[in-house]
Design a protein around this motif. Structure first.
Motif, PDB file in Angstrom:
ATOM      1  N   ARG A 259      45.943  40.347  33.149  1.00 33.73           N
ATOM      2  CA  ARG A 259      46.319  41.754  33.046  1.00 33.73           C
ATOM      3  C   ARG A 259      46.548  42.351  34.429  1.00 33.73           C
TER       4      ARG A 259
ATOM      5  N   ASN B 221      45.602  45.270  35.604  1.00 29.15           N
ATOM      6  CA  ASN B 221      44.431  45.885  36.231  1.00 29.15           C
ATOM      7  C   ASN B 221      43.426  44.835  36.684  1.00 29.15           C
ATOM      8  N   THR B 222      43.459  43.654  36.035  1.00 32.72           N
ATOM      9  CA  THR B 222      42.601  42.574  36.498  1.00 32.72           C
ATOM     10  C   THR B 222      43.103  42.056  37.840  1.00 32.72           C
TER      11      THR B 222
ATOM     12  N   TYR C  47      42.133  44.337  40.407  1.00 31.21           N
ATOM     13  CA  TYR C  47      40.711  44.142  40.726  1.00 31.21           C
ATOM     14  C   TYR C  47      40.524  42.997  41.724  1.00 31.21           C
ATOM     15  N   TYR C  48      41.214  41.867  41.473  1.00 29.73           N
ATOM     16  CA  TYR C  48      41.111  40.714  42.375  1.00 29.73           C
ATOM     17  C   TYR C  48      41.503  41.095  43.793  1.00 29.73           C
TER      18      TYR C  48
ATOM     19  N   ARG D  11      41.716  44.106  45.145  1.00 31.81           N
ATOM     20  CA  ARG D  11      40.807  45.096  45.728  1.00 31.81           C
ATOM     21  C   ARG D  11      39.543  44.414  46.257  1.00 31.81           C
ATOM     22  N   GLU D  12      38.969  43.551  45.417  1.00 36.25           N
ATOM     23  CA  GLU D  12      37.732  42.870  45.810  1.00 36.25           C
ATOM     24  C   GLU D  12      37.973  41.947  46.999  1.00 36.25           C
TER      25      GLU D  12
ATOM     26  N   MET E 199      27.605  38.055  37.163  1.00 36.55           N
ATOM     27  CA  MET E 199      28.905  37.890  36.507  1.00 36.55           C
ATOM     28  C   MET E 199      28.895  36.697  35.567  1.00 36.55           C
TER      29      MET E 199
ATOM     30  N   GLY F 169      29.335  36.660  31.275  1.00 34.88           N
ATOM     31  CA  GLY F 169      30.468  35.968  30.658  1.00 34.88           C
ATOM     32  C   GLY F 169      31.763  35.991  31.435  1.00 34.88           C
ATOM     33  N   ALA F 170      31.669  36.067  32.787  1.00 39.37           N
ATOM     34  CA  ALA F 170      32.895  35.990  33.579  1.00 39.37           C
ATOM     35  C   ALA F 170      33.339  34.535  33.656  1.00 39.37           C
ATOM     36  N   THR F 171      34.635  34.314  33.588  1.00 38.03           N
ATOM     37  CA  THR F 171      35.132  32.944  33.723  1.00 38.03           C
ATOM     38  C   THR F 171      35.089  32.544  35.201  1.00 38.03           C
ATOM     39  N   ASP F 172      35.126  31.248  35.440  1.00 40.07           N
ATOM     40  CA  ASP F 172      35.107  30.756  36.820  1.00 40.07           C
ATOM     41  C   ASP F 172      36.252  31.355  37.619  1.00 40.07           C
TER      42      ASP F 172
ATOM     43  N   PHE G 172      37.793  34.149  37.151  1.00 44.83           N
ATOM     44  CA  PHE G 172      37.590  35.575  37.421  1.00 44.83           C
ATOM     45  C   PHE G 172      36.772  35.747  38.693  1.00 44.83           C
TER      46      PHE G 172
END
Lengths: 295, 228
Positions: A2, A4-5, A8-9, A11-12, A206, A210-213, A215
Protein backbone atom coordinates in the motif's frame (compact mmCIF):
# COMPACT_ATOMS: atom_id res chain seq x y z
CA UNK A 1 2.31 -2.79 -1.02
CA UNK A 2 0.00 0.00 0.00
CA UNK A 3 1.02 3.58 -0.62
CA UNK A 4 0.84 4.56 3.05
CA UNK A 5 2.90 1.51 3.96
CA UNK A 6 5.56 2.58 1.46
CA UNK A 7 5.44 6.06 2.97
CA UNK A 8 5.93 4.49 6.39
CA UNK A 9 9.03 2.60 5.19
CA UNK A 10 10.56 5.73 3.74
CA UNK A 11 9.74 7.85 6.78
CA UNK A 12 11.22 5.29 9.17
CA UNK A 13 14.25 4.78 6.95
CA UNK A 14 14.98 8.51 6.88
CA UNK A 15 14.51 8.70 10.64
CA UNK A 16 17.24 6.10 10.99
CA UNK A 17 19.51 8.08 8.69
CA UNK A 18 19.10 11.12 10.91
CA UNK A 19 19.38 9.21 14.16
CA UNK A 20 22.90 7.78 13.71
CA UNK A 21 24.49 10.88 12.32
CA UNK A 22 28.16 9.99 12.81
CA UNK A 23 27.79 6.57 11.21
CA UNK A 24 25.71 8.04 8.43
CA UNK A 25 28.54 10.41 7.57
CA UNK A 26 31.07 7.57 7.74
CA UNK A 27 28.97 5.39 5.43
CA UNK A 28 28.37 8.09 2.87
CA UNK A 29 32.04 9.02 2.88
CA UNK A 30 33.13 5.45 2.25
CA UNK A 31 30.66 4.96 -0.58
CA UNK A 32 31.75 8.26 -2.09
CA UNK A 33 35.41 7.30 -1.84
CA UNK A 34 34.80 3.88 -3.36
CA UNK A 35 32.84 5.33 -6.25
CA UNK A 36 35.35 8.14 -6.82
CA UNK A 37 38.08 5.57 -7.32
CA UNK A 38 35.74 3.53 -9.49
CA UNK A 39 34.98 6.64 -11.52
CA UNK A 40 38.64 7.45 -11.88
CA UNK A 41 39.36 4.05 -13.38
CA UNK A 42 36.25 4.23 -15.50
CA UNK A 43 37.32 7.58 -16.93
CA UNK A 44 40.81 6.33 -17.70
CA UNK A 45 39.42 3.22 -19.40
CA UNK A 46 36.90 5.19 -21.44
CA UNK A 47 39.55 7.64 -22.57
CA UNK A 48 42.19 5.09 -23.47
CA UNK A 49 39.48 3.19 -25.32
CA UNK A 50 38.57 6.26 -27.30
CA UNK A 51 42.22 6.94 -28.07
CA UNK A 52 42.63 3.43 -29.40
CA UNK A 53 39.57 3.96 -31.56
CA UNK A 54 40.84 7.27 -32.84
CA UNK A 55 44.09 5.63 -33.94
CA UNK A 56 42.49 2.52 -35.33
CA UNK A 57 39.83 4.30 -37.32
CA UNK A 58 42.37 6.12 -39.41
CA UNK A 59 43.16 2.95 -41.33
CA UNK A 60 46.16 4.45 -42.93
CA UNK A 61 49.86 3.84 -42.93
CA UNK A 62 52.76 5.94 -43.88
CA UNK A 63 55.53 4.74 -46.18
CA UNK A 64 58.58 6.95 -45.87
CA UNK A 65 60.66 7.33 -49.02
CA UNK A 66 64.41 7.70 -49.27
CA UNK A 67 65.23 11.43 -49.09
CA UNK A 68 67.53 11.20 -52.10
CA UNK A 69 64.84 9.90 -54.45
CA UNK A 70 63.74 12.42 -57.03
CA UNK A 71 60.20 12.83 -58.29
CA UNK A 72 60.40 10.22 -61.08
CA UNK A 73 61.79 7.55 -58.76
CA UNK A 74 59.17 8.45 -56.18
CA UNK A 75 56.43 8.08 -58.75
CA UNK A 76 57.73 4.63 -59.60
CA UNK A 77 57.59 3.59 -55.93
CA UNK A 78 54.08 4.98 -55.83
CA UNK A 79 53.04 2.77 -58.73
CA UNK A 80 54.48 -0.27 -56.98
CA UNK A 81 52.59 0.50 -53.77
CA UNK A 82 49.36 0.97 -55.67
CA UNK A 83 49.77 -2.48 -57.20
CA UNK A 84 49.64 -4.21 -53.79
CA UNK A 85 46.27 -5.78 -53.12
CA UNK A 86 44.37 -4.23 -50.24
CA UNK A 87 45.58 -0.72 -50.99
CA UNK A 88 42.67 1.62 -51.50
CA UNK A 89 44.40 4.85 -52.36
CA UNK A 90 47.70 6.63 -51.97
CA UNK A 91 48.56 10.27 -51.50
CA UNK A 92 51.98 11.73 -51.84
CA UNK A 93 53.19 14.01 -49.12
CA UNK A 94 56.26 15.98 -50.09
CA UNK A 95 58.77 17.26 -47.58
CA UNK A 96 57.14 20.67 -47.81
CA UNK A 97 53.64 19.27 -47.31
CA UNK A 98 54.85 17.32 -44.30
CA UNK A 99 56.26 20.44 -42.68
CA UNK A 100 53.09 22.42 -43.39
CA UNK A 101 50.92 19.66 -41.91
CA UNK A 102 53.08 19.55 -38.83
CA UNK A 103 52.71 23.30 -38.52
CA UNK A 104 48.98 22.93 -38.76
CA UNK A 105 49.01 20.33 -36.01
CA UNK A 106 50.97 22.66 -33.79
CA UNK A 107 48.39 25.39 -34.31
CA UNK A 108 49.31 28.59 -32.54
CA UNK A 109 52.66 27.12 -31.54
CA UNK A 110 53.76 26.79 -35.16
CA UNK A 111 56.48 29.36 -34.58
CA UNK A 112 58.45 26.50 -33.07
CA UNK A 113 59.32 25.21 -36.51
CA UNK A 114 59.89 28.59 -38.13
CA UNK A 115 63.18 28.62 -39.96
CA UNK A 116 63.15 24.96 -40.82
CA UNK A 117 61.96 25.65 -44.36
CA UNK A 118 65.50 25.81 -45.73
CA UNK A 119 66.70 22.69 -43.98
CA UNK A 120 63.53 20.68 -43.92
CA UNK A 121 63.94 17.59 -41.66
CA UNK A 122 60.57 16.09 -42.57
CA UNK A 123 60.66 13.00 -44.78
CA UNK A 124 58.70 12.60 -47.99
CA UNK A 125 56.11 9.85 -47.80
CA UNK A 126 53.09 8.13 -49.24
CA UNK A 127 49.99 8.04 -47.10
CA UNK A 128 48.41 4.70 -47.93
CA UNK A 129 44.76 4.03 -47.21
CA UNK A 130 43.86 0.39 -46.75
CA UNK A 131 40.54 -1.21 -47.61
CA UNK A 132 40.38 -3.21 -44.39
CA UNK A 133 41.99 -2.63 -41.00
CA UNK A 134 42.99 -6.27 -40.80
CA UNK A 135 45.10 -5.87 -43.94
CA UNK A 136 47.33 -3.26 -42.31
CA UNK A 137 50.07 -5.61 -41.21
CA UNK A 138 50.17 -7.56 -44.45
CA UNK A 139 50.19 -4.45 -46.64
CA UNK A 140 52.89 -2.84 -44.56
CA UNK A 141 55.09 -5.93 -44.97
CA UNK A 142 54.65 -5.77 -48.74
CA UNK A 143 55.48 -2.07 -48.91
CA UNK A 144 58.62 -2.58 -46.83
CA UNK A 145 60.00 -4.86 -49.58
CA UNK A 146 59.94 -2.08 -52.17
CA UNK A 147 63.26 -0.37 -52.93
CA UNK A 148 63.39 3.21 -51.75
CA UNK A 149 60.96 2.74 -48.87
CA UNK A 150 62.90 3.46 -45.71
CA UNK A 151 60.24 2.81 -43.12
CA UNK A 152 56.59 1.97 -42.81
CA UNK A 153 54.63 3.14 -39.80
CA UNK A 154 51.07 2.54 -38.92
CA UNK A 155 48.92 2.99 -35.83
CA UNK A 156 48.80 -0.67 -34.93
CA UNK A 157 51.68 -0.60 -32.48
CA UNK A 158 50.12 2.34 -30.71
CA UNK A 159 46.76 0.59 -30.65
CA UNK A 160 48.35 -2.58 -29.30
CA UNK A 161 50.09 -0.64 -26.57
CA UNK A 162 46.89 1.18 -25.65
CA UNK A 163 44.96 -2.06 -25.51
CA UNK A 164 47.67 -3.50 -23.26
CA UNK A 165 47.39 -0.51 -20.96
CA UNK A 166 43.61 -0.81 -20.84
CA UNK A 167 43.95 -4.44 -19.84
CA UNK A 168 46.24 -3.64 -16.93
CA UNK A 169 44.09 -0.71 -15.83
CA UNK A 170 41.03 -2.94 -15.93
CA UNK A 171 42.59 -5.62 -13.75
CA UNK A 172 44.06 -3.21 -11.21
CA UNK A 173 40.88 -1.15 -11.24
CA UNK A 174 38.65 -4.15 -10.74
CA UNK A 175 40.75 -5.30 -7.80
CA UNK A 176 40.79 -1.90 -6.10
CA UNK A 177 37.08 -1.41 -6.73
CA UNK A 178 36.24 -4.81 -5.30
CA UNK A 179 38.12 -4.04 -2.09
CA UNK A 180 36.48 -0.62 -1.75
CA UNK A 181 33.09 -2.17 -2.50
CA UNK A 182 33.53 -4.67 0.32
CA UNK A 183 34.73 -1.96 2.72
CA UNK A 184 31.70 0.17 1.90
CA UNK A 185 29.31 -2.74 2.39
CA UNK A 186 30.86 -3.50 5.80
CA UNK A 187 30.70 0.12 6.94
CA UNK A 188 27.07 0.49 5.85
CA UNK A 189 26.21 -2.80 7.46
CA UNK A 190 27.68 -1.56 10.74
CA UNK A 191 25.70 1.65 10.48
CA UNK A 192 22.48 -0.23 9.94
CA UNK A 193 23.37 -2.60 12.76
CA UNK A 194 23.42 0.35 15.15
CA UNK A 195 19.98 1.34 13.97
CA UNK A 196 18.66 -2.18 14.28
CA UNK A 197 20.21 -2.51 17.72
CA UNK A 198 18.71 0.71 19.02
CA UNK A 199 15.35 -0.51 17.73
CA UNK A 200 15.56 -4.12 18.84
CA UNK A 201 12.83 -3.57 21.39
CA UNK A 202 10.59 -2.14 18.72
CA UNK A 203 11.41 -4.98 16.34
CA UNK A 204 10.62 -7.48 19.08
CA UNK A 205 7.22 -5.88 19.68
CA UNK A 206 6.55 -5.74 15.95
CA UNK A 207 7.21 -9.45 15.68
CA UNK A 208 4.75 -10.12 18.52
CA UNK A 209 1.97 -8.13 16.96
CA UNK A 210 2.35 -9.91 13.66
CA UNK A 211 4.62 -7.81 11.46
CA UNK A 212 6.06 -9.69 8.52
CA UNK A 213 9.83 -9.92 8.12
CA UNK A 214 9.66 -7.62 5.11
CA UNK A 215 7.69 -5.03 7.01
CA UNK A 216 10.52 -4.88 9.53
CA UNK A 217 13.24 -5.08 6.90
CA UNK A 218 12.12 -2.35 4.51
CA UNK A 219 12.90 0.75 6.61
CA UNK A 220 16.46 -0.52 7.09
CA UNK A 221 16.79 -1.28 3.39
CA UNK A 222 15.58 2.24 2.66
CA UNK A 223 18.20 3.56 5.07
CA UNK A 224 20.96 1.56 3.37
CA UNK A 225 19.89 2.53 -0.11
CA UNK A 226 19.65 6.19 0.84
CA UNK A 227 23.19 6.07 2.22
CA UNK A 228 24.43 4.39 -0.95
CA UNK A 229 22.60 6.77 -3.25
CA UNK A 230 23.74 9.90 -1.45
CA UNK A 231 27.29 8.57 -1.61
CA UNK A 232 27.06 7.91 -5.34
CA UNK A 233 25.50 11.28 -6.13
CA UNK A 234 28.29 13.00 -4.21
CA UNK A 235 30.88 10.94 -6.05
CA UNK A 236 29.35 11.84 -9.42
CA UNK A 237 29.28 15.51 -8.49
CA UNK A 238 32.89 15.62 -7.35
CA UNK A 239 34.06 13.57 -10.31
CA UNK A 240 32.17 15.70 -12.83
CA UNK A 241 33.60 18.87 -11.35
CA UNK A 242 37.20 17.65 -11.28
CA UNK A 243 37.05 15.95 -14.66
CA UNK A 244 35.42 18.91 -16.32
CA UNK A 245 38.24 21.08 -15.06
CA UNK A 246 40.94 18.54 -15.98
CA UNK A 247 39.64 17.86 -19.49
CA UNK A 248 39.53 21.58 -20.25
CA UNK A 249 43.11 21.85 -19.10
CA UNK A 250 44.33 18.82 -21.02
CA UNK A 251 42.43 19.50 -24.22
CA UNK A 252 43.98 22.96 -24.42
CA UNK A 253 47.53 21.74 -23.88
CA UNK A 254 47.65 18.33 -25.54
CA UNK A 255 47.50 18.15 -29.26
CA UNK A 256 47.70 14.50 -30.15
CA UNK A 257 44.63 13.21 -28.32
CA UNK A 258 41.56 14.85 -26.94
CA UNK A 259 39.90 13.72 -23.71
CA UNK A 260 36.26 12.78 -23.87
CA UNK A 261 34.00 15.67 -22.87
CA UNK A 262 32.98 15.59 -19.21
CA UNK A 263 29.27 15.50 -20.05
CA UNK A 264 29.64 12.28 -22.02
CA UNK A 265 31.65 10.54 -19.32
CA UNK A 266 29.29 11.54 -16.54
CA UNK A 267 26.22 10.55 -18.52
CA UNK A 268 27.70 7.16 -19.34
CA UNK A 269 28.60 6.40 -15.73
CA UNK A 270 25.62 7.96 -13.94
CA UNK A 271 23.35 4.92 -14.09
CA UNK A 272 26.17 2.58 -13.04
CA UNK A 273 27.05 4.80 -10.14
CA UNK A 274 23.50 4.99 -8.85
CA UNK A 275 23.04 1.25 -9.32
CA UNK A 276 26.28 0.37 -7.55
CA UNK A 277 25.56 2.86 -4.77
CA UNK A 278 22.15 1.40 -4.02
CA UNK A 279 23.49 -2.14 -4.35
CA UNK A 280 26.16 -1.39 -1.74
CA UNK A 281 23.50 0.07 0.53
CA UNK A 282 21.03 -2.76 0.09
CA UNK A 283 23.70 -5.41 0.64
CA UNK A 284 25.00 -3.63 3.72
CA UNK A 285 21.61 -3.41 5.37
CA UNK A 286 20.50 -6.86 4.22
CA UNK A 287 23.47 -8.43 5.99
CA UNK A 288 22.88 -6.70 9.29
CA UNK A 289 19.11 -7.20 9.68
CA UNK A 290 19.16 -10.90 9.02
CA UNK A 291 20.09 -12.17 12.43
CA UNK A 292 17.89 -9.73 14.32
CA UNK A 293 14.74 -11.09 12.82
CA UNK A 294 14.59 -14.35 14.72
CA UNK A 295 12.18 -13.78 17.58
CA UNK B 1 -10.25 -23.32 19.52
CA UNK B 2 -6.85 -24.23 20.91
CA UNK B 3 -5.69 -27.80 21.27
CA UNK B 4 -2.40 -29.12 22.66
CA UNK B 5 -1.78 -32.77 21.80
CA UNK B 6 1.09 -34.58 23.51
CA UNK B 7 3.22 -31.47 23.56
CA UNK B 8 6.72 -31.67 25.04
CA UNK B 9 9.44 -29.08 24.91
CA UNK B 10 13.03 -29.80 25.73
CA UNK B 11 15.44 -26.88 25.52
CA UNK B 12 18.95 -27.20 24.18
CA UNK B 13 20.44 -27.43 27.67
CA UNK B 14 18.34 -30.58 28.24
CA UNK B 15 15.92 -28.79 30.56
CA UNK B 16 12.47 -30.23 30.04
CA UNK B 17 10.11 -27.25 30.14
CA UNK B 18 6.87 -29.13 29.56
CA UNK B 19 6.21 -32.80 28.96
CA UNK B 20 3.24 -34.47 27.35
CA UNK B 21 0.78 -31.59 27.69
CA UNK B 22 -2.80 -32.20 26.54
CA UNK B 23 -5.66 -29.74 26.76
CA UNK B 24 -8.38 -28.13 24.67
CA UNK B 25 -9.64 -24.59 25.07
CA UNK B 26 -12.89 -23.78 23.30
CA UNK B 27 -13.63 -20.47 21.64
CA UNK B 28 -14.82 -17.86 24.13
CA UNK B 29 -13.35 -19.53 27.21
CA UNK B 30 -11.48 -17.69 29.96
CA UNK B 31 -8.61 -19.80 31.29
CA UNK B 32 -6.09 -19.19 34.07
CA UNK B 33 -2.71 -20.81 33.76
CA UNK B 34 -1.26 -21.17 37.26
CA UNK B 35 1.74 -22.75 38.91
CA UNK B 36 5.07 -21.84 40.49
CA UNK B 37 7.81 -20.10 38.52
CA UNK B 38 9.46 -22.50 36.13
CA UNK B 39 6.42 -24.79 36.01
CA UNK B 40 6.06 -24.21 32.26
CA UNK B 41 3.40 -21.47 31.99
CA UNK B 42 5.53 -19.18 29.88
CA UNK B 43 6.65 -22.05 27.70
CA UNK B 44 3.05 -22.93 26.90
CA UNK B 45 2.33 -19.32 25.90
CA UNK B 46 5.53 -19.18 23.84
CA UNK B 47 4.54 -22.39 22.08
CA UNK B 48 1.12 -20.96 21.35
CA UNK B 49 2.67 -17.82 19.84
CA UNK B 50 5.13 -19.97 17.93
CA UNK B 51 8.03 -18.31 19.62
CA UNK B 52 9.11 -21.85 20.36
CA UNK B 53 8.43 -25.06 18.48
CA UNK B 54 7.63 -28.17 20.54
CA UNK B 55 10.09 -31.04 20.56
CA UNK B 56 7.18 -33.44 20.10
CA UNK B 57 3.43 -33.08 19.76
CA UNK B 58 1.04 -30.84 17.86
CA UNK B 59 -0.65 -27.55 18.65
CA UNK B 60 -3.85 -26.64 16.86
CA UNK B 61 -5.24 -23.13 16.63
CA UNK B 62 -8.56 -23.11 14.79
CA UNK B 63 -7.92 -26.60 13.39
CA UNK B 64 -4.54 -25.61 12.00
CA UNK B 65 -1.37 -27.29 13.30
CA UNK B 66 0.83 -24.28 14.07
CA UNK B 67 3.92 -26.41 14.63
CA UNK B 68 3.95 -26.94 10.89
CA UNK B 69 3.70 -23.28 9.93
CA UNK B 70 6.27 -21.86 7.58
CA UNK B 71 8.30 -18.94 8.82
CA UNK B 72 6.41 -16.47 6.70
CA UNK B 73 3.04 -17.73 7.95
CA UNK B 74 3.88 -16.98 11.57
CA UNK B 75 2.98 -13.25 11.43
CA UNK B 76 -0.54 -14.19 10.35
CA UNK B 77 -0.94 -16.55 13.31
CA UNK B 78 0.18 -13.76 15.63
CA UNK B 79 -2.32 -11.33 14.15
CA UNK B 80 -5.01 -13.66 15.39
CA UNK B 81 -3.53 -13.83 18.91
CA UNK B 82 -3.26 -10.61 20.89
CA UNK B 83 -0.52 -10.57 23.54
CA UNK B 84 -0.21 -8.69 26.82
CA UNK B 85 3.03 -8.82 28.80
CA UNK B 86 3.96 -8.28 32.39
CA UNK B 87 6.28 -5.41 31.37
CA UNK B 88 3.73 -3.90 28.91
CA UNK B 89 6.25 -3.61 26.05
CA UNK B 90 5.03 -0.22 24.88
CA UNK B 91 7.14 1.96 22.61
CA UNK B 92 8.38 4.82 24.79
CA UNK B 93 8.77 7.35 21.98
CA UNK B 94 5.23 6.91 20.70
CA UNK B 95 2.07 8.29 22.28
CA UNK B 96 -0.72 6.08 23.55
CA UNK B 97 -2.61 6.67 20.32
CA UNK B 98 0.44 5.92 18.18
CA UNK B 99 1.27 2.77 20.12
CA UNK B 100 -2.16 1.37 19.33
CA UNK B 101 -2.26 2.66 15.77
CA UNK B 102 1.11 1.00 15.22
CA UNK B 103 -0.47 -2.44 15.58
CA UNK B 104 -2.86 -1.53 12.77
CA UNK B 105 -0.16 -0.03 10.56
CA UNK B 106 1.72 -3.29 10.76
CA UNK B 107 -1.22 -5.17 9.28
CA UNK B 108 -1.51 -2.45 6.64
CA UNK B 109 -4.93 -1.22 7.69
CA UNK B 110 -6.46 1.76 5.90
CA UNK B 111 -5.60 5.09 7.59
CA UNK B 112 -9.32 5.84 7.62
CA UNK B 113 -10.01 2.63 9.53
CA UNK B 114 -7.14 3.35 11.93
CA UNK B 115 -8.55 6.79 12.73
CA UNK B 116 -11.91 5.27 13.54
CA UNK B 117 -10.78 2.12 15.29
CA UNK B 118 -8.16 3.48 17.73
CA UNK B 119 -10.54 5.84 19.61
CA UNK B 120 -13.02 2.98 19.87
CA UNK B 121 -10.51 0.72 21.58
CA UNK B 122 -9.24 3.57 23.76
CA UNK B 123 -12.72 4.16 25.06
CA UNK B 124 -13.19 0.43 25.67
CA UNK B 125 -10.16 0.40 27.99
CA UNK B 126 -11.19 3.74 29.50
CA UNK B 127 -8.24 5.83 28.33
CA UNK B 128 -9.85 8.20 25.83
CA UNK B 129 -8.43 11.21 27.68
CA UNK B 130 -4.85 9.87 27.62
CA UNK B 131 -4.51 9.39 23.87
CA UNK B 132 -1.72 11.95 23.52
CA UNK B 133 0.25 10.96 26.61
CA UNK B 134 3.51 9.05 26.43
CA UNK B 135 3.81 5.72 28.26
CA UNK B 136 6.14 7.08 30.97
CA UNK B 137 3.49 9.67 31.88
CA UNK B 138 1.05 6.90 32.75
CA UNK B 139 0.64 4.71 35.82
CA UNK B 140 1.40 0.99 35.56
CA UNK B 141 -2.28 0.12 35.36
CA UNK B 142 -2.85 2.65 32.59
CA UNK B 143 0.13 1.34 30.66
CA UNK B 144 -1.24 -2.17 30.91
CA UNK B 145 -4.59 -0.91 29.57
CA UNK B 146 -2.79 0.59 26.60
CA UNK B 147 -1.07 -2.71 25.96
CA UNK B 148 -4.43 -4.51 26.17
CA UNK B 149 -5.89 -2.00 23.74
CA UNK B 150 -3.01 -2.68 21.38
CA UNK B 151 -3.54 -6.43 21.75
CA UNK B 152 -7.22 -6.30 20.83
CA UNK B 153 -7.23 -3.53 18.24
CA UNK B 154 -6.84 -6.09 15.45
CA UNK B 155 -9.83 -8.00 16.81
CA UNK B 156 -7.93 -11.24 17.41
CA UNK B 157 -9.95 -14.28 18.38
CA UNK B 158 -7.50 -15.15 21.17
CA UNK B 159 -5.93 -12.92 23.82
CA UNK B 160 -2.87 -14.19 25.68
CA UNK B 161 -1.83 -12.42 28.87
CA UNK B 162 1.47 -13.44 30.44
CA UNK B 163 1.27 -12.42 34.12
CA UNK B 164 -0.39 -9.13 33.19
CA UNK B 165 -0.80 -8.08 36.82
CA UNK B 166 2.70 -9.09 37.92
CA UNK B 167 3.88 -5.48 38.21
CA UNK B 168 0.65 -3.98 39.55
CA UNK B 169 -0.85 -3.37 42.98
CA UNK B 170 -3.90 -5.47 43.98
CA UNK B 171 -6.56 -2.84 43.19
CA UNK B 172 -5.11 -2.09 39.78
CA UNK B 173 -4.73 -5.81 39.14
CA UNK B 174 -8.43 -6.24 39.70
CA UNK B 175 -9.23 -3.52 37.18
CA UNK B 176 -7.06 -5.23 34.60
CA UNK B 177 -8.66 -8.62 35.19
CA UNK B 178 -12.13 -7.06 34.97
CA UNK B 179 -11.12 -5.52 31.67
CA UNK B 180 -9.88 -8.88 30.40
CA UNK B 181 -13.12 -10.46 31.56
CA UNK B 182 -15.06 -7.75 29.72
CA UNK B 183 -13.14 -8.52 26.55
CA UNK B 184 -13.82 -12.21 27.08
CA UNK B 185 -17.54 -11.52 27.33
CA UNK B 186 -17.38 -9.97 23.87
CA UNK B 187 -16.31 -13.33 22.52
CA UNK B 188 -12.53 -13.34 22.70
CA UNK B 189 -10.82 -16.41 24.13
CA UNK B 190 -8.60 -15.26 27.02
CA UNK B 191 -5.66 -17.21 28.43
CA UNK B 192 -3.96 -15.61 31.39
CA UNK B 193 -0.97 -16.91 33.30
CA UNK B 194 -0.78 -15.59 36.84
CA UNK B 195 0.40 -15.93 40.44
CA UNK B 196 -2.48 -13.88 41.81
CA UNK B 197 -4.26 -16.40 44.03
CA UNK B 198 -7.12 -14.17 45.19
CA UNK B 199 -7.99 -13.17 41.66
CA UNK B 200 -8.09 -16.77 40.43
CA UNK B 201 -10.07 -17.89 43.44
CA UNK B 202 -12.77 -15.26 43.15
CA UNK B 203 -13.15 -15.30 39.35
CA UNK B 204 -14.30 -18.92 39.32
CA UNK B 205 -13.00 -19.59 35.85
CA UNK B 206 -11.29 -22.61 34.36
CA UNK B 207 -7.85 -23.22 35.91
CA UNK B 208 -5.03 -25.22 34.41
CA UNK B 209 -2.37 -25.80 37.06
CA UNK B 210 1.17 -26.72 36.10
CA UNK B 211 3.99 -28.17 38.13
CA UNK B 212 7.40 -29.13 36.84
CA UNK B 213 6.19 -29.16 33.28
CA UNK B 214 3.11 -31.28 33.85
CA UNK B 215 -0.57 -30.44 34.12
CA UNK B 216 -1.53 -31.39 37.67
CA UNK B 217 -5.06 -30.01 37.59
CA UNK B 218 -7.54 -28.78 34.98
CA UNK B 219 -10.86 -27.69 36.48
CA UNK B 220 -13.81 -25.63 35.39
CA UNK B 221 -14.63 -22.97 38.01
CA UNK B 222 -11.35 -23.81 39.73
CA UNK B 223 -9.18 -22.19 42.37
CA UNK B 224 -5.47 -21.39 42.53
CA UNK B 225 -4.48 -24.31 44.71
CA UNK B 226 -5.57 -26.35 47.71
CA UNK B 227 -2.46 -26.22 49.82
CA UNK B 228 -1.82 -22.49 49.80
Amino acid sequence: MRLNTAAYYIREGLTNVRRNRAMTVASITSVTAALLILGLFLIIILNVDSMANQVESQLELKAFINDNYDMSKVTKVGEEIKAISGVKSITFESKKDALNNFKKQLGDKSYLVNGLENDNPMPQSFIVKVTDANMMKQVSEEIKKIDGVTQVSYGQDVVDKLLGIIKIIRIVGLFVILILFIISVVIISNTIKLGVFSRRREINIMKYIGATDWFIRWPFLVEGIVLGLVGSVLAIGILGFIYGYASDLVNNKLIIFTLLPAGVVIRQSLVYFLAIGSLIGALGSGISIKRFLNV
Amino acid sequence: MIKFVGVSKKYKNDIIAVSNINFTIDSGEFVFLVGPSGAGKSTILKLLLREEIPTTGSIFVDKKDITKLKRKEVPYLRRNIGVVFQDFKLLPNKTVYENIAFALQIVEAEPKYIRRRVPMVLSLVGLSDRANSYPQQLSGGEQQRVSIARAIVNEPSILVADEPTGNLDPDTSWEIVKLLSEINKRGTTVIMSTHAKDIVDSMKKRVIALEKGNIVRDEMRGVYGYEA
